[in-house]
Design a protein around this motif. Structure first.
Motif, mmCIF file in Angstrom:
data_model
loop_
_atom_site.group_PDB
_atom_site.id
_atom_site.type_symbol
_atom_site.label_atom_id
_atom_site.label_comp_id
_atom_site.label_asym_id
_atom_site.label_seq_id
_atom_site.Cartn_x
_atom_site.Cartn_y
_atom_site.Cartn_z
ATOM 1 N N CYS A 22 13.021 21.978 -13.921
ATOM 2 C CA CYS A 22 14.546 21.569 -13.811
ATOM 3 C C CYS A 22 14.884 20.496 -14.462
ATOM 4 C CB CYS A 22 14.870 21.593 -12.237
ATOM 5 S SG CYS A 22 14.885 23.005 -11.208
ATOM 6 N N LEU A 23 14.014 19.519 -14.593
ATOM 7 C CA LEU A 23 14.313 18.028 -15.311
ATOM 8 C C LEU A 23 14.249 18.418 -16.720
ATOM 9 C CD1 LEU A 23 12.058 15.432 -13.451
ATOM 10 C CD2 LEU A 23 14.586 15.724 -13.382
ATOM 11 N N GLY A 24 13.301 19.267 -17.343
ATOM 12 C CA GLY A 24 13.309 19.923 -18.467
ATOM 13 C C GLY A 24 14.511 20.503 -19.082
ATOM 14 N N ILE A 25 14.967 21.252 -18.315
ATOM 15 C CA ILE A 25 16.552 22.211 -18.814
ATOM 16 C C ILE A 25 17.459 20.989 -18.811
ATOM 17 C CG2 ILE A 25 18.091 23.550 -17.791
ATOM 18 C CD1 ILE A 25 15.685 25.403 -16.801
ATOM 19 N N THR A 26 17.591 20.138 -17.780
ATOM 20 C CA THR A 26 18.692 19.191 -17.635
ATOM 21 C C THR A 26 18.523 18.297 -18.773
ATOM 22 O OG1 THR A 26 18.722 19.202 -15.256
ATOM 23 C CG2 THR A 26 19.725 17.159 -16.428
ATOM 24 N N VAL A 27 17.547 17.856 -19.158
ATOM 25 C CA VAL A 27 17.423 16.834 -20.239
ATOM 26 C C VAL A 27 17.524 17.485 -21.519
ATOM 27 C CG1 VAL A 27 15.532 15.371 -21.427
ATOM 28 C CG2 VAL A 27 15.694 15.168 -18.916
ATOM 29 N N SER A 28 17.092 18.880 -21.605
ATOM 30 C CA SER A 28 17.296 19.211 -23.150
ATOM 31 C C SER A 28 18.654 19.868 -23.121
ATOM 32 C CB SER A 28 16.378 20.750 -22.948
ATOM 33 O OG SER A 28 17.025 21.724 -21.948
ATOM 34 N N LEU A 29 19.587 19.916 -22.176
ATOM 35 C CA LEU A 29 20.981 20.222 -22.401
ATOM 36 C C LEU A 29 21.634 18.750 -23.050
ATOM 37 C CD1 LEU A 29 21.950 22.260 -19.327
ATOM 38 C CD2 LEU A 29 21.701 23.012 -21.288
ATOM 39 N N ILE A 30 21.134 17.764 -22.455
ATOM 40 C CA ILE A 30 21.590 16.480 -23.014
ATOM 41 C C ILE A 30 20.993 16.256 -24.477
ATOM 42 C CG2 ILE A 30 21.760 14.005 -22.933
ATOM 43 C CD1 ILE A 30 21.573 14.524 -19.673
ATOM 44 N N GLU A 38 15.646 20.754 -31.757
ATOM 45 C CA GLU A 38 14.387 20.484 -31.830
ATOM 46 C C GLU A 38 13.983 18.970 -30.974
ATOM 47 O OE1 GLU A 38 16.521 20.630 -34.397
ATOM 48 O OE2 GLU A 38 15.955 22.187 -35.667
ATOM 49 N N VAL A 39 14.806 18.163 -30.928
ATOM 50 C CA VAL A 39 14.724 16.822 -30.356
ATOM 51 C C VAL A 39 14.531 17.361 -28.624
ATOM 52 C CG1 VAL A 39 15.499 14.483 -29.485
ATOM 53 C CG2 VAL A 39 15.425 15.257 -32.059
ATOM 54 N N ALA A 40 15.577 18.172 -28.366
ATOM 55 C CA ALA A 40 15.748 18.824 -26.921
ATOM 56 C C ALA A 40 14.581 19.621 -26.626
ATOM 57 C CB ALA A 40 16.896 19.720 -26.890
ATOM 58 N N LEU A 41 14.100 20.163 -27.257
ATOM 59 C CA LEU A 41 12.701 21.054 -27.096
ATOM 60 C C LEU A 41 11.315 19.940 -26.643
ATOM 61 C CD1 LEU A 41 10.966 23.798 -26.845
ATOM 62 C CD2 LEU A 41 10.476 23.565 -28.993
ATOM 63 N N VAL A 42 11.315 18.868 -27.812
ATOM 64 C CA VAL A 42 10.201 18.077 -27.498
ATOM 65 C C VAL A 42 10.352 17.162 -26.149
ATOM 66 C CG1 VAL A 42 9.318 16.067 -28.395
ATOM 67 C CG2 VAL A 42 9.876 17.876 -30.001
ATOM 68 N N VAL A 43 11.469 16.776 -25.973
ATOM 69 C CA VAL A 43 11.954 15.948 -24.797
ATOM 70 C C VAL A 43 11.835 16.881 -23.499
ATOM 71 C CG1 VAL A 43 13.651 14.609 -23.446
ATOM 72 C CG2 VAL A 43 13.424 14.446 -26.020
ATOM 73 N N ALA A 44 12.185 17.872 -23.589
ATOM 74 C CA ALA A 44 11.900 19.072 -22.545
ATOM 75 C C ALA A 44 10.313 19.018 -21.924
ATOM 76 C CB ALA A 44 12.515 20.277 -22.613
ATOM 77 N N LEU A 45 9.490 19.445 -23.065
ATOM 78 C CA LEU A 45 8.123 19.714 -22.971
ATOM 79 C C LEU A 45 7.656 18.245 -22.493
ATOM 80 C CD1 LEU A 45 7.456 22.053 -26.051
ATOM 81 C CD2 LEU A 45 7.609 22.734 -23.534
ATOM 82 N N THR A 46 8.012 17.321 -23.158
ATOM 83 C CA THR A 46 7.526 16.200 -22.584
ATOM 84 C C THR A 46 7.708 15.865 -20.959
ATOM 85 O OG1 THR A 46 7.723 15.193 -24.694
ATOM 86 C CG2 THR A 46 7.485 13.390 -22.942
ATOM 87 N N MET A 47 8.818 16.130 -20.799
ATOM 88 C CA MET A 47 9.357 15.985 -19.295
ATOM 89 C C MET A 47 8.546 16.876 -18.428
ATOM 90 S SD MET A 47 11.390 14.313 -17.238
ATOM 91 C CE MET A 47 12.796 13.679 -18.183
ATOM 92 N N VAL A 48 8.390 18.300 -18.543
ATOM 93 C CA VAL A 48 7.657 19.101 -17.855
ATOM 94 C C VAL A 48 5.999 18.583 -17.698
ATOM 95 C CG1 VAL A 48 6.606 21.261 -17.628
ATOM 96 C CG2 VAL A 48 9.051 20.995 -18.432
ATOM 97 N N CYS A 49 5.586 18.210 -19.056
ATOM 98 C CA CYS A 49 4.040 17.725 -18.835
ATOM 99 C C CYS A 49 3.911 16.323 -18.051
ATOM 100 C CB CYS A 49 3.656 17.404 -20.425
ATOM 101 S SG CYS A 49 3.314 18.949 -21.357
ATOM 102 N N THR A 50 4.928 15.528 -18.450
ATOM 103 C CA THR A 50 4.976 14.269 -17.569
ATOM 104 C C THR A 50 4.620 14.495 -16.005
ATOM 105 O OG1 THR A 50 5.743 13.059 -19.112
ATOM 106 C CG2 THR A 50 5.794 11.942 -17.070
ATOM 107 N N VAL A 51 5.647 15.436 -15.509
ATOM 108 C CA VAL A 51 5.606 15.604 -14.158
ATOM 109 C C VAL A 51 4.406 16.529 -13.403
ATOM 110 C CG1 VAL A 51 6.832 17.111 -12.527
ATOM 111 C CG2 VAL A 51 8.253 15.699 -13.961
#
Length: 89
Positions: A22-30, A38-51
């Protein structure tokens, strides 16, 4: 005992996965709006891995504190109250 611990770990991992997605989807939209897909994918994957990687520590902290004979409510109170204004400066 091991079955209970495994069940608890699976339950917390599932909830962490849902939260991370859920956080990854939200952050990827931003990220798509601000920097591109490309940046959205990296940030979303980082958010999922961090959690997902922080989940075992958050789950085991109450058990560790109980073993050390520290009241978990006392420890959580340290983060639940904001600093007084005099301590913020």
């Amino acid at each position: 005992m091991l079955t209970t611990a495994r069940h608890l770990l699976e339950e917390h991992f599932a909830s962490a996965a849902v939260l991370g997605i859920c956080l990854g989807i939200t952050v990827s939209l931003i990220g798509i709006v601000r920097a591109g897909p490309e940046v959205a994918l990296v940030v979303a994957l980082t958010m999922v891995c961090t959690v997902l990687l922080r989940q075992p520590g958050g789950m085991s902290l109450p058990f560790l504190l109980n073993r050390m004979k520290i009241d978990t409510a006392t420890v959580s109170a340290l983060w639940s109250h904001p600093l007084p204004m005099s301590a913020a400066y």
